[in-house]
Scaffold this motif. Sequence first.
Motif, short mmCIF file in Angstrom:
data_model
loop_
_atom_site.label_atom_id
_atom_site.label_comp_id
_atom_site.label_asym_id
_atom_site.label_seq_id
_atom_site.Cartn_x
_atom_site.Cartn_y
_atom_site.Cartn_z
N ARG A 172 0.83 -1.21 0.00
CA ARG A 172 0.00 0.00 0.00
C ARG A 172 0.87 1.26 0.00
N TYR A 173 1.89 1.26 0.83
CA TYR A 173 2.74 2.43 0.90
C TYR A 173 3.64 2.54 -0.33
N GLU A 174 4.07 1.41 -0.87
CA GLU A 174 4.88 1.41 -2.08
C GLU A 174 4.10 2.05 -3.23
N ALA A 175 2.81 1.73 -3.31
CA ALA A 175 1.96 2.21 -4.40
C ALA A 175 1.83 3.72 -4.42
N GLU A 176 1.96 4.38 -3.26
CA GLU A 176 1.79 5.84 -3.23
C GLU A 176 3.11 6.57 -2.99
N ALA A 177 4.22 5.86 -2.95
CA ALA A 177 5.51 6.49 -2.69
C ALA A 177 5.96 7.35 -3.87
N ILE A 178 6.57 8.47 -3.58
CA ILE A 178 7.12 9.33 -4.63
C ILE A 178 8.60 9.07 -4.82
N ALA A 179 9.23 8.43 -3.84
CA ALA A 179 10.65 8.10 -3.94
C ALA A 179 10.87 6.70 -3.38
N TYR A 180 11.61 5.88 -4.14
CA TYR A 180 11.84 4.48 -3.80
C TYR A 180 13.32 4.21 -3.91
N SER A 181 13.93 3.70 -2.85
CA SER A 181 15.35 3.36 -2.86
C SER A 181 15.50 1.95 -2.30
N ALA A 182 16.18 1.08 -3.04
CA ALA A 182 16.28 -0.32 -2.63
C ALA A 182 17.71 -0.83 -2.72
N TYR A 183 18.08 -1.69 -1.78
CA TYR A 183 19.37 -2.37 -1.81
C TYR A 183 19.11 -3.87 -1.77
N HIS A 184 19.62 -4.58 -2.78
CA HIS A 184 19.44 -6.03 -2.87
C HIS A 184 20.78 -6.68 -3.20
N PRO A 185 21.44 -7.30 -2.23
CA PRO A 185 22.77 -7.86 -2.47
C PRO A 185 22.77 -9.19 -3.22
N LEU A 186 21.69 -9.96 -3.13
CA LEU A 186 21.72 -11.33 -3.67
C LEU A 186 20.78 -11.57 -4.85
N LEU A 187 19.75 -10.75 -5.00
CA LEU A 187 18.76 -10.97 -6.04
C LEU A 187 18.47 -9.68 -6.81
N ILE A 188 18.11 -9.82 -8.09
CA ILE A 188 17.63 -8.67 -8.85
C ILE A 188 16.31 -8.22 -8.21
N PRO A 189 16.14 -6.93 -7.92
CA PRO A 189 14.89 -6.46 -7.29
C PRO A 189 13.66 -6.82 -8.12
N GLY A 190 12.55 -7.11 -7.44
CA GLY A 190 11.33 -7.51 -8.12
C GLY A 190 10.87 -6.53 -9.18
N LEU A 191 11.02 -5.22 -8.93
CA LEU A 191 10.57 -4.21 -9.90
C LEU A 191 11.41 -4.23 -11.17
N LEU A 192 12.57 -4.91 -11.14
CA LEU A 192 13.45 -4.95 -12.31
C LEU A 192 13.54 -6.33 -12.94
N GLN A 193 12.83 -7.30 -12.40
CA GLN A 193 12.94 -8.67 -12.89
C GLN A 193 12.19 -8.88 -14.19
N THR A 194 12.77 -9.68 -15.07
CA THR A 194 12.05 -10.14 -16.25
C THR A 194 11.12 -11.27 -15.83
N GLU A 195 10.20 -11.63 -16.70
CA GLU A 195 9.28 -12.72 -16.39
C GLU A 195 10.04 -14.03 -16.16
N GLU A 196 11.10 -14.24 -16.91
CA GLU A 196 11.90 -15.47 -16.75
C GLU A 196 12.54 -15.53 -15.37
N THR A 197 13.05 -14.40 -14.91
CA THR A 197 13.66 -14.36 -13.57
C THR A 197 12.61 -14.61 -12.50
N MET A 198 11.45 -13.98 -12.67
CA MET A 198 10.36 -14.19 -11.70
C MET A 198 10.02 -15.67 -11.58
N ARG A 199 9.83 -16.32 -12.71
CA ARG A 199 9.43 -17.72 -12.70
C ARG A 199 10.50 -18.61 -12.07
N ALA A 200 11.77 -18.30 -12.37
CA ALA A 200 12.86 -19.09 -11.79
C ALA A 200 12.84 -19.00 -10.26
#
Length: 269
Positions: free
Chosen positions: A93-121
């Motif tokens: 809910r809060y993500e949907a209305e955020a005006i600024a989003y900053s994420a750190y992901h050391p081991l996985l490609i962030p969900g917002l940047l994943q291709t469908e193939e990565t999601m399925r894997a």
Amino acid sequence: MTGETSQPPMAWRYCGNQIKLWRTQAGFSREELGREAGYEYESVKSMEQGRRRPAVRLLEVADEMCGARGLLLAAQDYLQPEKVLSYTQDYMRYEAEAIAYSAYHPLLIPGLLQTEETMRALFNCHWPPVDGETVEQRVAQRQARQSMLDLPTRTFDFIIGESAVRNTLDNREAHKRQLHHLLEVSEQRNVTILVMPTEGAHPGLNGSFVLLETHEHERLAYEEAQRTRTLYADPERVSAVAKTYALIAARSLRTEESARFIVKVAKEL
């Protein structure tokens, strides 16, 4: 929202309904209230229906226009995020209305940047295992979330660990397409992607997190582990996460260096 069936928080719905009742009683239209408060008709409608958290600015204007004498404005205390919120649904809910989003992901490609193939894997290796229908639902929900990247008035900053950039998830060709997708998305003016080198000790070794800033400039931090998901609204804790992000960003490759690194890894596949 993510398309899931759960209702928005009761406080949002109750407060929105009160705004509507006071506005109607005072004889004002949504257009008039929105014009005075600086919101579009659809935004006022969403807040009155509780689908979006009523903004403090709307409460202030509605209180004055409708002669509520502080009764509407008093609701703002109940609309603040809890000190500690759990459950992914609250975060969405809060993500949907955020005006600024900053994420750190050391081991996985962030969900917002994943291709469908990565999601399925990733969904197919979930434990405990889920059925095919659930995988399809999760893929569809994640793809729907990615539409946020197309909103030019919102900013998205990602720091991705070198390990995530190099991990092929057992499919080199699919991962090459994933890396090309990162490069493509990074060309958007509202998206920044940095790569964090693996070598060395740094504050990011403790895991991934997301920082959000809302329209009212409230800041929240979200952390997710194996079996724990927590959304923080406490200013002191959020500040600590924000400082951690700044330290990680300072150690990361710059924008152009990150793009060159991703290109290099893609060519090696």
